[in-house]
Motif scaffolding. Structure first.
Motif, PDB file in Angstrom:
ATOM      1  N   ALA A   1      -3.489  -2.470  -4.569  1.00  0.00           N
ATOM      2  CA  ALA A   1      -2.099  -1.986  -4.555  1.00  0.00           C
ATOM      3  C   ALA A   1      -1.212  -2.915  -5.381  1.00  0.00           C
ATOM      4  CB  ALA A   1      -1.600  -1.903  -3.114  1.00  0.00           C
ATOM      5  N   SER A   2      -1.417  -4.227  -5.219  1.00  0.00           N
ATOM      6  CA  SER A   2      -0.585  -5.195  -5.964  1.00  0.00           C
ATOM      7  C   SER A   2      -0.833  -5.050  -7.465  1.00  0.00           C
ATOM      8  CB  SER A   2      -0.903  -6.632  -5.544  1.00  0.00           C
ATOM      9  OG  SER A   2      -0.774  -6.754  -4.159  1.00  0.00           O
ATOM     10  N   TYR A   3      -2.085  -4.835  -7.830  1.00  0.00           N
ATOM     11  CA  TYR A   3      -2.419  -4.655  -9.247  1.00  0.00           C
ATOM     12  C   TYR A   3      -1.723  -3.404  -9.811  1.00  0.00           C
ATOM     13  CZ  TYR A   3      -5.189  -3.349 -13.343  1.00  0.00           C
ATOM     14  OH  TYR A   3      -5.571  -2.966 -14.598  1.00  0.00           O
TER      15      TYR A   3
ATOM     16  N   ILE B   1      -8.375  -6.503   2.316  1.00  0.00           N
ATOM     17  CA  ILE B   1      -7.993  -7.367   1.176  1.00  0.00           C
ATOM     18  C   ILE B   1      -8.122  -6.576  -0.118  1.00  0.00           C
ATOM     19  CG2 ILE B   1      -8.603  -9.488  -0.093  1.00  0.00           C
ATOM     20  CD1 ILE B   1      -8.665 -10.815   2.489  1.00  0.00           C
ATOM     21  N   GLN B   2      -9.217  -5.810  -0.225  1.00  0.00           N
ATOM     22  CA  GLN B   2      -9.437  -4.981  -1.415  1.00  0.00           C
ATOM     23  C   GLN B   2      -8.247  -4.042  -1.660  1.00  0.00           C
ATOM     24  OE1 GLN B   2     -12.853  -2.198  -1.861  1.00  0.00           O
ATOM     25  NE2 GLN B   2     -14.043  -3.995  -1.299  1.00  0.00           N
ATOM     26  N   ARG B   3      -7.779  -3.423  -0.580  1.00  0.00           N
ATOM     27  CA  ARG B   3      -6.662  -2.465  -0.684  1.00  0.00           C
ATOM     28  C   ARG B   3      -5.384  -3.164  -1.138  1.00  0.00           C
ATOM     29  NH1 ARG B   3      -6.464   2.195   2.501  1.00  0.00           N
ATOM     30  NH2 ARG B   3      -4.385   1.598   3.171  1.00  0.00           N
ATOM     31  N   ILE B   4      -5.131  -4.339  -0.563  1.00  0.00           N
ATOM     32  CA  ILE B   4      -3.901  -5.069  -0.910  1.00  0.00           C
ATOM     33  C   ILE B   4      -3.944  -5.538  -2.372  1.00  0.00           C
ATOM     34  CG2 ILE B   4      -2.577  -7.200  -0.436  1.00  0.00           C
ATOM     35  CD1 ILE B   4      -3.142  -6.648   2.543  1.00  0.00           C
TER      36      ILE B   4
ATOM     37  N   GLU C   1       1.035  -3.226 -12.851  1.00  0.00           N
ATOM     38  CA  GLU C   1       0.828  -2.410 -14.045  1.00  0.00           C
ATOM     39  C   GLU C   1       1.978  -1.422 -14.248  1.00  0.00           C
ATOM     40  OE1 GLU C   1      -1.354  -4.428 -15.435  1.00  0.00           O
ATOM     41  OE2 GLU C   1      -2.232  -2.661 -16.390  1.00  0.00           O
ATOM     42  N   PHE C   2       2.375  -0.771 -13.164  1.00  0.00           N
ATOM     43  CA  PHE C   2       3.484   0.188 -13.251  1.00  0.00           C
ATOM     44  C   PHE C   2       4.736  -0.522 -13.777  1.00  0.00           C
ATOM     45  CE2 PHE C   2       7.301   2.146 -11.548  1.00  0.00           C
ATOM     46  CZ  PHE C   2       7.106   3.488 -11.852  1.00  0.00           C
ATOM     47  N   ARG C   3       5.005  -1.707 -13.209  1.00  0.00           N
ATOM     48  CA  ARG C   3       6.254  -2.411 -13.544  1.00  0.00           C
ATOM     49  C   ARG C   3       6.255  -2.995 -14.947  1.00  0.00           C
ATOM     50  NH1 ARG C   3       6.343  -5.086  -7.618  1.00  0.00           N
ATOM     51  NH2 ARG C   3       7.410  -3.400  -6.541  1.00  0.00           N
ATOM     52  N   ARG C   4       5.082  -3.135 -15.561  1.00  0.00           N
ATOM     53  CA  ARG C   4       5.115  -3.598 -16.954  1.00  0.00           C
ATOM     54  C   ARG C   4       5.023  -2.410 -17.920  1.00  0.00           C
ATOM     55  NH1 ARG C   4       0.559  -4.095 -20.053  1.00  0.00           N
ATOM     56  NH2 ARG C   4      -1.376  -3.608 -18.991  1.00  0.00           N
ATOM     57  N   GLY C   5       5.032  -1.207 -17.379  1.00  0.00           N
ATOM     58  CA  GLY C   5       5.087  -0.019 -18.227  1.00  0.00           C
ATOM     59  C   GLY C   5       3.722   0.499 -18.646  1.00  0.00           C
TER      60      GLY C   5
ATOM     61  N   GLU D   1       0.833  -1.214   0.000  1.00  0.00           N
ATOM     62  CA  GLU D   1       0.000   0.000   0.000  1.00  0.00           C
ATOM     63  C   GLU D   1       0.866   1.262   0.000  1.00  0.00           C
ATOM     64  OE1 GLU D   1      -1.807  -2.542   2.885  1.00  0.00           O
ATOM     65  OE2 GLU D   1      -3.507  -1.145   2.912  1.00  0.00           O
ATOM     66  N   LEU D   2       1.896   1.250   0.835  1.00  0.00           N
ATOM     67  CA  LEU D   2       2.811   2.401   0.863  1.00  0.00           C
ATOM     68  C   LEU D   2       3.506   2.565  -0.496  1.00  0.00           C
ATOM     69  CD1 LEU D   2       4.258   4.612   2.555  1.00  0.00           C
ATOM     70  CD2 LEU D   2       6.013   2.917   3.072  1.00  0.00           C
ATOM     71  N   LEU D   3       3.890   1.428  -1.062  1.00  0.00           N
ATOM     72  CA  LEU D   3       4.592   1.451  -2.344  1.00  0.00           C
ATOM     73  C   LEU D   3       3.689   1.983  -3.465  1.00  0.00           C
ATOM     74  CD1 LEU D   3       7.452   0.724  -2.847  1.00  0.00           C
ATOM     75  CD2 LEU D   3       6.782  -1.645  -3.232  1.00  0.00           C
ATOM     76  N   ALA D   4       2.415   1.591  -3.428  1.00  0.00           N
ATOM     77  CA  ALA D   4       1.470   2.078  -4.439  1.00  0.00           C
ATOM     78  C   ALA D   4       1.276   3.583  -4.273  1.00  0.00           C
ATOM     79  CB  ALA D   4       0.141   1.344  -4.309  1.00  0.00           C
ATOM     80  N   ASP D   5       1.262   4.055  -3.029  1.00  0.00           N
ATOM     81  CA  ASP D   5       1.114   5.495  -2.805  1.00  0.00           C
ATOM     82  C   ASP D   5       2.346   6.240  -3.338  1.00  0.00           C
ATOM     83  OD1 ASP D   5      -0.086   7.831  -1.949  1.00  0.00           O
ATOM     84  OD2 ASP D   5       0.744   7.699   0.085  1.00  0.00           O
ATOM     85  N   TYR D   6       3.528   5.656  -3.134  1.00  0.00           N
ATOM     86  CA  TYR D   6       4.752   6.275  -3.670  1.00  0.00           C
ATOM     87  C   TYR D   6       4.689   6.304  -5.206  1.00  0.00           C
ATOM     88  CZ  TYR D   6       9.652   7.105  -4.713  1.00  0.00           C
ATOM     89  OH  TYR D   6      10.819   7.628  -5.217  1.00  0.00           O
ATOM     90  N   MET D   7       4.164   5.222  -5.784  1.00  0.00           N
ATOM     91  CA  MET D   7       4.009   5.181  -7.242  1.00  0.00           C
ATOM     92  C   MET D   7       3.116   6.330  -7.721  1.00  0.00           C
ATOM     93  SD  MET D   7       1.773   2.571  -9.472  1.00  0.00           S
ATOM     94  CE  MET D   7       0.398   3.611  -9.024  1.00  0.00           C
TER      95      MET D   7
END
Ligand SMILES: Nc1nc2c(ncn2[C@@H]2O[C@H](COP(=O)(O)OP(=O)(O)OP(=O)(O)O)[C@@H](O)[C@H]2O)c(=O)[nH]1
Length: 297
Positions: free
Chosen positions: A277-279, A271-274, A283-287, A220-226
């Motif tokens: 965030a993982s999704y 669970i929804q948040r996790i 997506e970010f990592r595949r560009g 979640e923190l990582l998605a916010d940084y993204m």
């Protein structure tokens, strides 16, 4: 009134990740140095300077070294010339590549043969050690070298370097013959993380690009940084991709949009948040939200 976005990402998280096998790997690399002609240091083209590791700089610093900036398919191509100029200025041989797109694989092998020969005329082939932080594509690069040589029928049926989407897949050193004539042997080594991550932002950049396990930072923190990065770089592809009405600096709004889009509504909120965030990270990592160079150049 124009919307304003965060100019600083506030976090107090101290990020550290240095599993035991990395220390063992570092010692094993040092012990093997006598047999090595040249070193390829693989970095992530999205963080060309942050993905350097002072621990690895100290390994074989008297040997010819090429810095390969891999995953260039995910980096901002407009920054390439500036990054190259900085390496040139520091007298460091560097090359951008995208192993996944098969870019410059042959050129890297040519560099190895040329640099190896000039130093060690008597060697019966060039021995290359590949080093780098986790998940930058070291094992993938070895397999790409080998796929070139398989067309020369030298490596059929032989073992492959193990590749994985998460960091820390390779846990021991291993030697592969990647070319017959001239003979080139490549040693795969485990990714070694920086022993001390100097600032939370360095840790976040390493984690966002996949060099540090997501669990260490928290998705979640990582998605916010993204989200902070996307807005700071004024890259708004995510708005349309996620069906948002407009750009936002509020990760909760983004999580809700993802849950709506993916049919996740109704699941327990945590669970929804996790899942959301993982999704987003995937997506970010595949560009899917654009290509980025996260280090200032
Ligand atoms: N987009 C993109 N992905 C790549 C590229 N090269 C490798 N990858 C992906 O990056 C991930 C990590 O690749 P590996 O080859 O396992 O990386 P490694 O450096 O050996 O990883 P460790 O075992 O953690 O040290 C895999 O999912 C690869 O498919 C590239 O050029 N572009």
């Amino acid at each position: 009134m124009a919307k304003t976005f965060r100019s600083v990402f506030k976090t107090t998280s101290v990020i550290n990740w240095f599993p035991g096998h990395m220390n063992m790997a570092k010692n094993s690399m040092k012990a093997q140095l006598g047999n090595i002609d040249v070193i390829i240091e693989v970095r992530d083209a999205r963080i060309p300077f942050t993905s350097a590791n002072p621990l690895l700089d100290g390994i074989g610093n008297h040997k010819p070294r090429l810095v390969v900036l891999n995953k260039s398919d995910l980096a901002n191509s407009n920054m390439k010339a500036r990054v190259e100029a900085r390496f040139d200025h520091e007298n460091i041989d560097s090359m951008f590549t995208s192993v996944i797109k098969g870019k410059h694989i042959q050129k890297i092998l040519q560099w190895c043969t040329a640099a190896g020969k000039s130093q060690f005329q008597s060697t019966a082939g060039t021995v290359v050690m590949i080093v780098g932080i986790p998940n930058v594509g070291k094992s993938s690069m070895i397999n790409a070298f080998r796929s070139l040589s398989s067309s020369l029928k030298v490596s059929k049926g032989k073992k492959k370097a193990v590749v994985g989407a998460t960091p820390g897949v390779t846990v021991r050193t291993d030697m592969f013959k990647v070319n017959e004539s001239p003979a080139i042997y490549v040693m795969d080594t485990p990714g070694v993380m920086l022993p001390n991550i100097p600032t939370p932002e360095v840790g976040l950049k390493l984690a966002l690009t996949g060099a540090i396990k997501d669990d260490i930072v928290g998705v979640e923190l990582l998605a916010d940084y993204m989200l902070f990065i996307l807005n700071r770089m004024n890259s708004k592809t995510y708005v349309k991709a996620l069906g948002l009405p407009e750009a936002t600096d509020d990760i909760e709004e983004v999580f809700e949009a993802v849950a709506r889009q993916s049919g996740g509504v109704g699941k327990p909120e945590e669970i929804q948040r996790i899942l959301a965030a993982s999704y987003l990270l995937k997506e970010f990592r595949r560009g899917a939200f654009g290509t980025f160079t996260l280090d200032p150049v």
